[in-house]
Design a protein around this motif. Structure first.
Motif, PDB file in Angstrom:
ATOM      1  N   ASN A   1       1.222   6.935  -6.583  1.00 49.69           N
ATOM      2  CA  ASN A   1       0.119   7.852  -6.884  1.00 49.69           C
ATOM      3  C   ASN A   1       0.636   9.286  -6.962  1.00 49.69           C
ATOM      4  OD1 ASN A   1      -2.529   8.747  -7.305  1.00 49.69           O
ATOM      5  ND2 ASN A   1      -2.939   8.937  -5.114  1.00 49.69           N
TER       6      ASN A   1
ATOM      7  N   LEU B   1      -3.676  17.757   0.793  1.00 46.22           N
ATOM      8  CA  LEU B   1      -3.098  16.445   0.483  1.00 46.22           C
ATOM      9  C   LEU B   1      -2.738  15.683   1.757  1.00 46.22           C
ATOM     10  CD1 LEU B   1      -1.858  14.368  -1.474  1.00 46.22           C
ATOM     11  CD2 LEU B   1       0.200  15.774  -1.559  1.00 46.22           C
TER      12      LEU B   1
ATOM     13  N   MET C   1       0.828  -1.209   0.000  1.00 47.45           N
ATOM     14  CA  MET C   1       0.000   0.000   0.000  1.00 47.45           C
ATOM     15  C   MET C   1       0.866   1.265   0.000  1.00 47.45           C
ATOM     16  SD  MET C   1      -3.041   1.088  -0.253  1.00 47.45           S
ATOM     17  CE  MET C   1      -3.883   2.643  -0.090  1.00 47.45           C
TER      18      MET C   1
ATOM     19  N   ARG D   1       3.018   9.535 -10.050  1.00 49.01           N
ATOM     20  CA  ARG D   1       2.290   9.560 -11.330  1.00 49.01           C
ATOM     21  C   ARG D   1       1.715  10.949 -11.595  1.00 49.01           C
ATOM     22  NH1 ARG D   1      -1.361   5.643 -10.533  1.00 49.01           N
ATOM     23  NH2 ARG D   1      -2.760   7.187  -9.670  1.00 49.01           N
TER      24      ARG D   1
ATOM     25  N   ILE E   1     -14.821  12.430   0.686  1.00 49.75           N
ATOM     26  CA  ILE E   1     -14.502  11.451  -0.366  1.00 49.75           C
ATOM     27  C   ILE E   1     -14.488  10.015   0.161  1.00 49.75           C
ATOM     28  CG2 ILE E   1     -11.951  11.574  -0.151  1.00 49.75           C
ATOM     29  CD1 ILE E   1     -13.685  11.582  -3.498  1.00 49.75           C
TER      30      ILE E   1
ATOM     31  N   PHE F   1      -7.133  12.458  -4.749  1.00 48.33           N
ATOM     32  CA  PHE F   1      -7.248  12.195  -3.304  1.00 48.33           C
ATOM     33  C   PHE F   1      -7.887  10.822  -3.051  1.00 48.33           C
ATOM     34  CE2 PHE F   1      -7.583  17.014  -3.252  1.00 48.33           C
ATOM     35  CZ  PHE F   1      -6.244  17.184  -2.923  1.00 48.33           C
TER      36      PHE F   1
ATOM     37  N   LYS G   1      -6.605   9.026   9.587  1.00 50.01           N
ATOM     38  CA  LYS G   1      -6.931   9.744   8.345  1.00 50.01           C
ATOM     39  C   LYS G   1      -7.903   8.952   7.468  1.00 50.01           C
ATOM     40  CE  LYS G   1      -2.681  12.440   8.094  1.00 50.01           C
ATOM     41  NZ  LYS G   1      -1.470  12.721   7.325  1.00 50.01           N
ATOM     42  N   ARG G   2      -7.882   7.632   7.606  1.00 47.35           N
ATOM     43  CA  ARG G   2      -8.792   6.819   6.791  1.00 47.35           C
ATOM     44  C   ARG G   2     -10.249   6.991   7.219  1.00 47.35           C
ATOM     45  NH1 ARG G   2      -4.786   2.708   7.440  1.00 47.35           N
ATOM     46  NH2 ARG G   2      -3.423   2.743   5.620  1.00 47.35           N
TER      47      ARG G   2
ATOM     48  N   ARG H   1       0.792   4.476  -2.654  1.00 39.31           N
ATOM     49  CA  ARG H   1       0.646   5.902  -2.335  1.00 39.31           C
ATOM     50  C   ARG H   1       1.782   6.700  -2.965  1.00 39.31           C
ATOM     51  NH1 ARG H   1      -0.699   3.628   2.956  1.00 39.31           N
ATOM     52  NH2 ARG H   1       1.441   4.008   3.605  1.00 39.31           N
TER      53      ARG H   1
ATOM     54  N   ARG I   1      -7.594   8.161  -4.644  1.00 37.01           N
ATOM     55  CA  ARG I   1      -6.661   7.048  -4.885  1.00 37.01           C
ATOM     56  C   ARG I   1      -5.883   6.657  -3.630  1.00 37.01           C
ATOM     57  NH1 ARG I   1      -5.196   5.863 -10.342  1.00 37.01           N
ATOM     58  NH2 ARG I   1      -6.397   7.115 -11.811  1.00 37.01           N
ATOM     59  N   PHE I   2      -5.900   7.510  -2.608  1.00 32.70           N
ATOM     60  CA  PHE I   2      -5.202   7.155  -1.363  1.00 32.70           C
ATOM     61  C   PHE I   2      -6.038   6.223  -0.489  1.00 32.70           C
ATOM     62  CE2 PHE I   2      -3.080  11.220  -2.429  1.00 32.70           C
ATOM     63  CZ  PHE I   2      -1.787  10.728  -2.528  1.00 32.70           C
ATOM     64  N   TYR I   3      -7.267   5.960  -0.909  1.00 30.95           N
ATOM     65  CA  TYR I   3      -8.127   5.051  -0.145  1.00 30.95           C
ATOM     66  C   TYR I   3      -8.304   3.762  -0.953  1.00 30.95           C
ATOM     67  CZ  TYR I   3      -9.050   9.399   2.285  1.00 30.95           C
ATOM     68  OH  TYR I   3      -8.894  10.570   2.980  1.00 30.95           O
ATOM     69  N   ASP I   4      -8.791   2.747  -0.262  1.00 32.90           N
ATOM     70  CA  ASP I   4      -9.003   1.467  -0.961  1.00 32.90           C
ATOM     71  C   ASP I   4     -10.269   1.548  -1.810  1.00 32.90           C
ATOM     72  OD1 ASP I   4      -6.744   0.305   0.101  1.00 32.90           O
ATOM     73  OD2 ASP I   4      -7.794  -0.313   1.926  1.00 32.90           O
TER      74      ASP I   4
ATOM     75  N   SER J   1      -4.029  15.808   4.557  1.00 25.45           N
ATOM     76  CA  SER J   1      -5.181  15.382   5.363  1.00 25.45           C
ATOM     77  C   SER J   1      -5.671  13.998   4.928  1.00 25.45           C
ATOM     78  CB  SER J   1      -6.313  16.400   5.260  1.00 25.45           C
ATOM     79  OG  SER J   1      -6.916  16.347   3.988  1.00 25.45           O
ATOM     80  N   HIS J   2      -5.154  13.508   3.818  1.00 24.26           N
ATOM     81  CA  HIS J   2      -5.531  12.178   3.340  1.00 24.26           C
ATOM     82  C   HIS J   2      -4.464  11.170   3.786  1.00 24.26           C
ATOM     83  CE1 HIS J   2      -8.968  13.645   1.121  1.00 24.26           C
ATOM     84  NE2 HIS J   2      -8.229  14.687   0.799  1.00 24.26           N
ATOM     85  N   PRO J   3      -4.793   9.875   3.776  1.00 23.96           N
ATOM     86  CA  PRO J   3      -3.857   8.898   4.338  1.00 23.96           C
ATOM     87  C   PRO J   3      -2.596   8.693   3.495  1.00 23.96           C
ATOM     88  CG  PRO J   3      -5.852   7.807   3.568  1.00 23.96           C
ATOM     89  CD  PRO J   3      -6.060   9.251   3.371  1.00 23.96           C
ATOM     90  N   VAL J   4      -1.654   9.573   3.682  1.00 23.63           N
ATOM     91  CA  VAL J   4      -0.364   9.478   2.990  1.00 23.63           C
ATOM     92  C   VAL J   4       0.689  10.079   3.920  1.00 23.63           C
ATOM     93  CG1 VAL J   4      -0.825  11.651   1.733  1.00 23.63           C
ATOM     94  CG2 VAL J   4       0.910  10.093   0.879  1.00 23.63           C
TER      95      VAL J   4
END
Lengths: 366, 301
Positions: free
Chosen positions: A8, A115, A1, A11, B147, B98, B73-74, A5, B100-103, A117-120
């Motif tokens: 992602n 950005l 995973m 890309r 999202i 954004f 964050k998930r 990330r 794409r960072f989730y499943d 704030s998202h799971p990365v």
């Protein structure tokens, strides 16, 4: 995973780069000028090839045994020597343009906060950005090499397997050089609050390492090693036509040989002179090794013209009397002889990538 | 759902958030009030795993944020103040990046993005995000916060750039989300905004939590710095005599009208005492403190 990330981010950065007007314009200029350079190189190659063929013909036609130097077939790699200068100028511009606002633009538009704030993780972002930029520069390099290959084929020049390998190595070394300035730009983009400042900081470092440090190195080297030893005044100097024995210097008009190898004063002078040159070479090498331009010039010369590799790797200590007798080293040997410069080409971007990484990880995102 | 324990963040030796203890239950719409610079955004950054606390801990859905920020964050969505996007991408492309960072597979992403763009009235908008108005960006910000269909939504000054219609739609949306069991944490310095949607509030000043509870409870706390007191207005047909009760703190009388400060709501006991005196009550009511005044006093100082 984690790889997903990172890829992602990479890309998106790659896509942003190759679709940005700025990148496309500089890339088009870079490719166009490279193509012109390659074309000039091909013309020079063909001229040398004609000369080589004429010499071969002369040897075959000559009734008396041939007493001159054996002619050597010119290498296709000479064509790529012309690309070097364009790589140094426009390639550097392309690398800087690719990296100087990678992070600062996100700070300016506040998209970095969104950005994050998202799971990365932060390291995935900075590594992804670096990877995307490297991929874009790699894409530019592949295009440049593809065009050069195509032009060679158009002019009915088919590289051998060894030459093809050397061309690929030249491409890899050129990419390594571009990564140096890309890494500087990326670091400055991370350090500076906005893109304008990042560009200025990058250009300052560019000027510093490309011009100022080598010049300062020479100046410091001259001060550090002091005045060169003076030859003894008593010994007569005789102009000789052959190249054997004694101390050898050359000018554009004549060769001067100092006869007196047995004279203790001359022996002392030669020892002093040798030590002086070695000390001077050490200081020069240290300052040159900090300059990606210098390292790139040395390594790419070794790739495109392996015969001169030992000469350019130690210009101050090389025994120039061996030029005519030494065998042309293979690509691996040539690269081994310039390993310090090759290592410096790898270390330079690595240091700046590490700096960008550390700074980004600690960045205040309020 | 959200809990902080002595949460502290120090910048350059100065505490931006100082020993914050807070608790927000599941399905609550919690208003996080305070003047600019009180530490609201810093608190949210710690709760969303974007910065690490200097001391203390915070939990979202039982997960300690500093230990596993990605897991937090998930399950959260975050709308930052003055939200930013990639100007070279459309709203849909921004959301796809954004997502794409989730499943989420491509079909799920496409469906979710279309649904959210419809929700914030940005469906059919083909221009790049760089050409969006601030209101459009704010609406796209709300879409990106949703999202992943989050359990907890953090909104930092959510109505800052919205027009009145946008504000109304935002309020409806927040109420609906809370109805679905989501916890909504709204940070704002605008009291009227928080009052309109939030059931409970926490009041932050200089990095410290000054009060927490319903709007009225917080206002009463602010109005009586020495502890919560009740202000009761009594008016009778005849002149009022002295009234005694152990909870009375202060008794101000003016003929047939009195204003009583008490430790508790003693209206029933007062009514009984007045009736025993044979007086006729015209009015007996609990006077709510002027909440705007109370907040303004805090903001000033």
């Amino acid at each position: 995973m984690a790889l997903d990330r990172l890829l992602n981010v990479a890309r998106k950065e790659f896509s942003d780069q190759i679709t940005s007007r700025r990148f496309i314009i500089i890339l088009a200029l870079f490719l166009a000028i490279s193509a012109i350079g390659i074309h000039t190189g091909i013309e020079n190659y063909n001229t040398l090839l004609d000369s080589y063929n004429q010499q071969l013909q002369y040897m075959q036609d000559s009734e008396a045994p041939y007493a001159g130097w054996m002619p050597e077939k010119p290498s296709i790699m000479l064509v790529f020597s012309a690309m070097m200068s364009y790589m140094v100028s426009l390639g550097s511009v392309l690398a800087i343009a690719t990296g100087f606002d990678l992070v600062s633009r996100e700070k300016e538009t506040r998209s970095l906060k969104t950005l994050l704030s998202h799971p990365v993780y932060r390291d995935e972002i900075i590594n992804g950005k670096a990877l995307g930029g490297i991929a874009a520069l790699g894409f530019a390099m592949v295009l440049a090499l593809a065009i050069s290959f195509a032009m060679l084929l158009i002019f009915s020049i088919v590289p051998t397997v060894e030459e093809s390998l050397a061309i690929l190595v030249f491409g890899a070394v050129s990419l390594l050089f571009l990564l140096g300035y890309f890494a500087v730009a990326l670091t400055m983009s991370t350090v500076a609050p906005e893109s304008g400042s990042a560009l200025i900081y990058t250009l300052v470092i560019f000027v510093l390492v490309s011009s100022l440090i080598p010049i300062l190195g020479m100046a410091i080297g001259n001060v550090f090693v002091g005045d060169p030893p003076q030859p003894p005044q008593s010994t007569p100097m005789v102009v000789r036509s052959d190249g054997g024995g004694g101390y050898f210097t050359s000018t554009s008009s004549q060769s001067v040989v100092h006869v007196g190898a047995d004279d203790p004063a001359w022996q002392q002078y030669e020892e002093d002179r040798k030590r002086y040159v070695q000390r001077q070479a050490l200081v020069y090498d240290i300052s040159y090794i900090l300059s990606p331009q210098m390292n790139y010039a040395v390594v790419s010369m070794a790739v495109t013209n392996p015969r001169v590799a030992p000469m350019i790797s130690s210009p101050y200590t090389y025994d120039y009397t061996q030029v005519s007798t030494a065998e042309t080293p293979g690509l691996a040997d040539a690269l081994a002889q310039v390993w310090k410069n090759l290592a410096a080409l790898i270390v330079f971007p690595s240091v700046f990538f590490a700096a960008a990484y550390v700074k980004f990880m600690r960045m205040d995102i309020r | 759902m959200i809990k902080t324990e002595n949460l502290t963040k120090v910048y350059n030796g100065k505490p931006a958030v100082d020993g914050l203890n807070l608790e927000v239950g599941t399905g609550e719409i919690f208003g996080f009030l305070g003047p600019n610079g009180a530490g609201k955004s810093t608190t949210i950054l710690m709760l969303t795993g974007m910065i690490e606390p200097t001391a203390g801990r915070c939990f979202v859905d039982g997960i300690e944020v500093a230990n596993d920020p990605l897991a937090v964050k998930r399950i959260i969505g975050y709308l930052p103040e003055d939200v930013g996007f990639y100007g070279n991408l459309t709203g849909e492309q921004n959301l796809d990046y954004f997502a794409r960072f989730y499943d989420m597979n491509a079909a799920d992403r496409k469906e979710r993005i279309a649904e959210l763009l419809r929700l914030v009235h940005l469906d059919g908008v083909t221009q790049k995000a760089g050409e969006y108005s601030r209101g459009m960006k704010q609406r796209l910000g709300l879409a990106q916060a949703l999202i992943n269909d989050p359990k907890v939504l953090f909104l930092d000054e959510p109505t800052a750039n919205l027009d009145p219609e946008g504000v109304r739609e935002y309020r409806d949306l927040v109420t609906r989300l809370a109805g679905e069991g989501k916890t909504v944490f709204v940070s704002s310095h605008i009291l009227s905004e928080v009052r309109a949607v939030c059931r409970t509030v926490g009041l932050l000043a200089a990095g410290r939590l000054v009060a927490q509870g319903t709007i009225d409870e917080v206002a009463r706390t602010l109005a009586s710095p020495g502890g919560e007191t009740f202000r009761i207005v009594v008016e009778t047909a005849e002149d009022l005599p002295d009234l005694s009760d152990p909870d009375i703190i202060e008794f101000e009388r003016d003929g047939n009208r009195a204003i009583i400060q008490a430790k508790s709501d003693i209206r029933e006991r007062l009514a009984a005492a007045i009736a025993e005196e044979g007086l006729h009550i015209r009015e007996i009511r609990l006077e709510e403190p002027d909440i705007e005044d109370a907040f303004m006093a805090l903001y000033r100082g």
